[in-house]
Design an enzyme around this catalytic site. Structure first.
Site, PDB file in Angstrom:
ATOM      1  N   CYS A   2      -0.341 -12.948  -7.007  1.00 15.85           N
ATOM      2  CA  CYS A   2       0.154 -14.262  -6.506  1.00 15.85           C
ATOM      3  C   CYS A   2       1.644 -13.990  -5.978  1.00 15.85           C
ATOM      4  O   CYS A   2       2.122 -13.270  -6.243  1.00 15.85           O
ATOM      5  CB  CYS A   2       0.110 -15.373  -7.580  1.00 15.85           C
ATOM      6  SG  CYS A   2      -1.735 -15.821  -8.136  1.00 15.85           S
ATOM      7  N   LYS A 611      -2.498  -7.730  -2.115  1.00 14.30           N
ATOM      8  CA  LYS A 611      -2.015  -6.441  -2.001  1.00 14.30           C
ATOM      9  C   LYS A 611      -1.482  -5.899  -3.421  1.00 14.30           C
ATOM     10  O   LYS A 611      -1.779  -4.585  -3.687  1.00 14.30           O
ATOM     11  CB  LYS A 611      -0.685  -6.414  -1.066  1.00 14.30           C
ATOM     12  CG  LYS A 611       0.025  -5.379  -0.712  1.00 14.30           C
ATOM     13  CD  LYS A 611      -0.927  -4.397   0.076  1.00 14.30           C
ATOM     14  CE  LYS A 611      -0.185  -3.144   0.195  1.00 14.30           C
ATOM     15  NZ  LYS A 611      -1.034  -2.150   0.854  1.00 14.30           N
TER      16      LYS A 611
END
Length: 616
Positions: A2, A611
């Site tokens: 996050c 990512k």
């Protein structure tokens, strides 16, 4: 997993938070929310399911009914769901029942079920399903009248990894940031007296000039434009470092996607990695770049990574055993602690991670450090957790990688690992002639990468990759990537890239094993990609090609010349067989990209992925 961003003080906070979230969106994009506050603690919450662009639409609507300029501080979050569905009530920031405490969180509270049960037994009612919501509830329960003291009472109750930002209506001029396992940094602009928190330094470009990277277990308390860092209640003195704003700024330039830009950056990145580490004229490697690798007592090497980093580790395990005779094994980080892996003081443990914040790898690294075994890191982010915890390391110098599907970081890892192979090999059993030949050919790899990239031009209607191969693949429901010998890790990476961004199922499989089961799946709608270079496996690969075609399967070959037997051929330049992974990698990245492009996929932000995977 996050993204966290916060702003404190005198400018309108909403546009700053919104821009920060846009830069952090690669970390998670299921939903986004921001909470902004006035000096008198008037709070405004804006939240949206989906990407930050959906949040931006709601902010625009809010501007028509509210003066947003009066909100001069706030916290924001972009989420990748772990607990609870993708709904507005599960987006961050989370608050207690009376809206006195607001929290954003990256990580997982592992004992959240137990904490929720205890709070519900006391008649507390939760509005969502996330683990984060227990934190403001506990802050409300244990409120002492002092925010710092209350947070110190609550933190020992939380088990797991987390980065937290906490604000309270009781003290509008204060904000607390806590790091334990997940990344969090604090930044400031001394001239304007503005303060920021972020999960990633790149989000701060243009906003702050100084930065402090928090270590695990540290708490930063910002109050009345003064900040204090503590660890286990002991005050920590740490001077800020200068934020390289130019290096942080991320732009697609004229490329349609970050992934395509990052693919085209790879030859320059490889040259950057080699600069200062290799003297090609004198065939020497710079000793200072390999500090910590002088010890020739290592009897084995264990490489630890996840996803693309694990595939890079597989390549290196082959290189190191073939060229140095040192026993090497690649291990998946999430499985490491579930296995009995032989290791001791004569084992070197190498950790691979683009972000340096991969939670599974960090857990293994801490386990190794507790036993005082030697560690080495190859990461792309200088101040990351893995960079700080490992004894020695090499930085990839790849620059910020925005696309979720790793491209230039993978090539950066391969380049650093190959240099390590040469460094260790020269001190072991590698013949000088082999060393010189490999170093000579390595010098030409960036130019050969450029040759491959020059064949990929979206403006050319007759581009083979664009018009023929990708259009054939996009109608497939599954694919095979066939390999022999050293090409196994590259086939795995090729398969992973196709899955990540095109959503086409694929499987890397040894070509010699086709007859032992997978041939049952071969048919006209099942393309097979075959790595068939001019090496010792060429004739065997041609036999496998015939096996597939006998079942009406289509062959897409990566070869050094046009292959008449294959339906499609992607031609790459010749190189030493051990260096072929560098060139095959570029070709497979381009094919995966163009297939996803033809299918209209969200290439930079594929569904369900993030990512930096900072939760286990």
């Amino acid at each position: 997993m996050c993204g966290i961003f916060a702003y404190q003080w005198h400018k309108p906070a909403t546009p700053i938070l919104e821009h920060g979230l846009q830069r952090l969106e690669y970390r998670g994009y299921d939903s986004a929310w921001l909470a902004v506050f006035t000096d008198q603690w008037q709070a405004l919450l804006v939240r949206a399911v989906g990407k930050v662009s959906e949040l931006s639409k709601k902010i625009e609507w809010q501007k028509s009914i509210t003066d947003l300029t009066v909100y001069t501080s706030g916290i924001a979050h972009t989420r990748r769901a772990t607990h609870g569905g993708v709904t507005e009530e599960n987006t961050h920031p989370h608050h207690d029942t009376d809206h006195h405490f607001y929290v954003v969180h990256n990580g997982i509270i592992e004992n959240q079920r137990k904490l929720k049960d205890e709070l519900e037994s006391e008649w507390y009612v939760f509005y969502g399903q996330t683990d984060t919501e227990v934190i403001p509830a506990l802050l409300a329960k244990y409120w002492t009248g002092d925010l710092y003291q209350t947070v110190q009472k609550v933190l020992p109750l939380l088990h797991g990894a987390y980065a937290l930002l906490i604000k309270s209506s009781y003290c509008p001029d204060e904000i607390i940031g806590v790091k334990r396992g997940s990344p969090l940094l604090f930044a400031l602009h001394p001239e304007t007296q503005e303060f920021f928190f972020s999960s990633d330094a790149q989000a701060l470009a243009g906003y702050a000039s100084q930065i402090i990277y928090l270590d695990d277990g540290e708490l930063l308390h910002l109050k009345n434009k003064e900040y204090t860092i503590t660890s286990e209640k002991w005050i920590i003195q740490r001077n800020p470092t200068t934020l390289d704003v130019w290096a942080m700024e991320a732009s697609k330039w004229d490329y349609e996607h970050f992934m395509l830009k990052e693919i085209f950056e790879q030859s320059a990145i490889m040259r950057r990695i080699l600069m200062g580490r290799v003297d090609f004229a004198h065939k020497t490697l710079m000793a200072e770049a390999f500090h910590g690798m002088h010890d020739e007592a290592y009897e084995r090497i264990v490489l630890v990574g996840c996803g693309t980093s694990y595939n890079a580790a597989l390549v290196w395990a082959y290189w190191i055993e073939h060229l140095t005779g040192i026993s090497a094994k690649a291990e998946i980080a999430s499985e490491y602690l579930n296995k009995l892996i032989p290791t001791d003081v004569k084992t070197l443990h190498i950790f691979l991670s683009q972000s340096g914040e991969t939670a599974d790898s960090i857990e293994v690294l801490k386990y190794i450090k507790e036993r005082w075994w030697k560690t080495f890191g190859i990461v792309n982010v200088v101040w990351s957790t893995i960079a700080q915890l490992t004894d020695h390391g090499l930085f990839m110098r790849a620059g910020y990688e925005i696309g979720v599907a790793s491209t230039k970081a993978f090539l950066g890892q391969l380049t650093c690992l190959f240099l390590l192979t040469l460094w260790l090999g020269k001190r072991r059993s590698m013949a000088l002639s082999t060393y010189n030949a490999l170093l000579e050919e390595l010098q030409h790899i960036p130019n050969k990468i450029d040759q491959i990239l020059q064949t990929f031009d979206l403006s050319q209607e007759q581009d083979t990759i664009r018009t023929h191969i990708s259009s054939h693949i996009q109608s497939a429901s599954t694919m095979f990537y066939l390999w022999r010998g050293r090409e196994y890790p590259i086939a795995c990476e090729w398969s992973l890239k196709m899955k990540e961004i095109s959503y086409i199922h694929s499987e890397a499989y040894p070509a010699g094993e086709l007859k032992h089961g997978p041939l049952a799946l071969i048919q006209s709608t099942t393309p097979s990609c075959l790595i068939t270079l001019d090496d010792e496996f060429f004739s065997q690969n041609i036999s496998s090609l015939a096996e597939v075609q006998a079942r009406k399967g289509t062959i897409i070959a990566i070869a050094n010349d046009q292959l008449p037997q294959a339906e499609y051929t992607i031609v790459i330049p010749r190189t030493h067989s051990l260096l072929a992974p560098f060139l095959v990698t570029i070709a497979m990245q381009l094919l995966s990209y163009q297939t996803a492009y033809s299918l209209g996929r969200e290439i930079d932000k594929p569904r369900n992925l993030a990512k930096s995977v900072t939760v286990k």
